[in-house]
Scaffold this motif. Structure first.
Motif, PDB file in Angstrom:
ATOM      1  N   GLU A  49       0.936  -1.140  -0.043  1.00 12.89           N
ATOM      2  CA  GLU A  49       0.013  -0.018   0.257  1.00 12.89           C
ATOM      3  C   GLU A  49       0.798   1.306  -0.098  1.00 12.89           C
ATOM      4  OE1 GLU A  49      -2.150   0.105   3.788  1.00 12.89           O
ATOM      5  OE2 GLU A  49      -0.443  -0.081   4.895  1.00 12.89           O
ATOM      6  N   ILE A  51       1.182   5.125   1.391  1.00 13.39           N
ATOM      7  CA  ILE A  51       0.572   6.145   2.309  1.00 13.39           C
ATOM      8  C   ILE A  51       1.014   7.402   2.000  1.00 13.39           C
ATOM      9  CG2 ILE A  51      -0.109   6.635   4.504  1.00 13.39           C
ATOM     10  CD1 ILE A  51       0.251   3.761   5.540  1.00 13.39           C
ATOM     11  N   GLN A  69      -5.855   8.116  -6.179  1.00 13.69           N
ATOM     12  CA  GLN A  69      -6.529   6.992  -5.515  1.00 13.69           C
ATOM     13  C   GLN A  69      -7.761   6.330  -6.359  1.00 13.69           C
ATOM     14  OE1 GLN A  69      -8.775   8.650  -1.899  1.00 13.69           O
ATOM     15  NE2 GLN A  69      -7.778   6.818  -0.582  1.00 13.69           N
ATOM     16  N   LYS A  74      -8.588   2.509  -3.424  1.00 16.41           N
ATOM     17  CA  LYS A  74      -8.541   2.944  -1.953  1.00 16.41           C
ATOM     18  C   LYS A  74      -7.479   2.113  -1.015  1.00 16.41           C
ATOM     19  CE  LYS A  74     -11.833   6.228  -1.129  1.00 16.41           C
ATOM     20  NZ  LYS A  74     -13.133   6.675  -0.681  1.00 16.41           N
ATOM     21  N   ASP A  75      -7.384   0.752  -1.408  1.00 14.63           N
ATOM     22  CA  ASP A  75      -6.645  -0.259  -0.885  1.00 14.63           C
ATOM     23  C   ASP A  75      -4.975   0.018  -1.252  1.00 14.63           C
ATOM     24  OD1 ASP A  75      -7.224  -1.106  -3.459  1.00 14.63           O
ATOM     25  OD2 ASP A  75      -6.792  -2.977  -2.998  1.00 14.63           O
ATOM     26  N   VAL A  78      -3.487   5.220   0.061  1.00 16.73           N
ATOM     27  CA  VAL A  78      -4.168   5.682   1.267  1.00 16.73           C
ATOM     28  C   VAL A  78      -3.697   7.184   1.580  1.00 16.73           C
ATOM     29  CG1 VAL A  78      -4.401   5.163   3.663  1.00 16.73           C
ATOM     30  CG2 VAL A  78      -4.007   3.355   2.161  1.00 16.73           C
TER      31      VAL A  78
END
Lengths: 250, 129
Positions: A49, A51, A69, A74-75, A78
């Motif tokens: 992911e 971030i 995104q 969304k996974d 982030v």
């Protein structure tokens, strides 16, 4: 039997890698770095992911991140923005809090750190079970692009003095392209108080002090394609101050 | 007494640091490092004072060992000699490393091409800059 064959290429499904990208005015670079991350994670098949921790960039970095995104899901992307520019250390604390991976990768979002090295970091970590893996510009095939002789001399000189004084057991102390076990990063961030270049140095020095193992992967560092990088007298003075502080306290 | 204590910690740290160059394993220290952490500054002070004591003993024959005069002649300029050697070593090492610092032309070219590719792909995916 047949169902197992398709599983052949998925490496260690339990492991997940959270990439922390602290950004400030990186609207040009953010889509590119994300695209590269998706490309190399996709090719190597690791679970990940990204971030994005944007510190209230006035240039609209966050709006770009929102579009990304939508594109990548969304996974995978982030968003954990903060209202204003705060320190790098607190950005990591903030990112770790929201990270769901058991490994954390920290890197700059300005394209000086290429995501192609991440699979090598991960392999290195698995190979020796290291607590942290650090990218190094100073060993093997590692190197830099876009540095003049003055910059190289300062960099090598500062590195030599640091090696002599601190004997840290790692060749690149000021680089910030690293992979950490999540709990290791948590513990280190708690203890580190420095700012800027010295923060990265303190992280690795304290890691040694606490008995963590460090692996190294040579990286090529391509200095900012967009925007300018700076190395003025101020940086050098604060570096020396930080070095002496670490010399006296670790 | 204090010196012995410091020496124990020094040895402790030496074993802890047995891996010279980064990527290797980390051997366990004799004594828990959390008990007392000897800073690099203290290690240096200890090292320098040990050398200074050894130098003083030979140069001024503090123990009255009646060492041959040759010993004294060799010993007394030793600190300056060591400094000069260390200075030369430092300059040579830094100079060599600057000269050998890889210029990653290939990496820069690859990145530029990928940026182009990424921009086109992102536009196709609907990203508005």
């Amino acid at each position: 039997m047949a169902s197992r064959k398709s599983n052949k290429k998925t490496p260690a499904e339990a492991d997940k890698y959270s990439v922390l990208l602290p950004t400030y005015n990186e609207r040009e670079n953010l889509p590119l770095i994300v695209w590269l991350l998706v490309k190399y994670f996709g090719e190597s098949g690791y679970n990940y992911e990204i971030i994005v921790i944007d510190d209230g960039s006035p240039d609209g970095t966050l709006q770009i991140a929102e579009q990304l995104q939508k594109i990548y899901g969304k996974d995978k992307i982030v968003l954990r923005p903060r209202a204003k520019k705060l320190g790098l250390g607190t950005a990591y604390v903030h990112g770790i809090k929201h990270a769901t991976g058991n490994f954390i990768i920290i890197m700059d979002a300005d394209l000086s750190h290429h995501p192609k090295f991440i699979p090598q970091f991960i392999e290195k970590q698995k190979e020796g079970g290291y607590d942290l893996v650090s990218g190094t510009r100073y060993r093997g095939d590692g190197g830099v692009y876009g540095w003049d002789l003055r910059r190289k001399l300062i960099s090598r000189g500062a590195n030599f003095i640091t090696q002599v004084l601190l004997r840290p057991g790692a060749s690149d102390l000021t680089g910030s392209f690293r992979l950490y076990k999540k709990e290791v990063l948590e513990r280190l961030v708690e203890r580190c108080v420095s700012k800027g270049y010295v923060f990265q140095m303190e992280m690795i020095v304290r890691a040694r002090q606490l008995g963590y193992t460090v692996g190294e992967v040579p990286i090529s560092f391509v200095d900012r394609v967009y925007g300018e990088s700076k190395l003025g007298g101020n940086e050098i003075v604060s570096f020396l101050k930080g070095l002496l502080t670490l010399f006296a306290t670790t | 007494m204090l010196l012995v204590l410091l020496l124990v910690y020094f040895i402790n740290h030496e074993t802890e640091r047995s891996s010279e160059y980064g990527a290797e394993e980390h051997s366990s220290p004799l004594i828990s490092p959390n008990f007392f952490i000897m800073t690099k500054l203290l290690e240096w002070l200890l090292g320098v004072s040990l050398v200074a004591v050894a130098w003083g003993l030979v140069t001024f024959d503090l123990l009255g060992l009646q060492l041959p005069a040759v010993y004294k002649e060799v010993a007394w300029p030793m600190p300056v000699y060591l400094l000069v050697v260390f200075g030369c070593y430092s300059l040579a090492t830094v100079g060599y490393r600057v000269a050998m610092f890889n210029d990653c032309e290939e990496a820069a070219r690859e990145l530029k091409a990928q940026i182009q590719e990424a921009k086109e792909d992102l536009k196709k995916k609907g990203l508005k800059m």
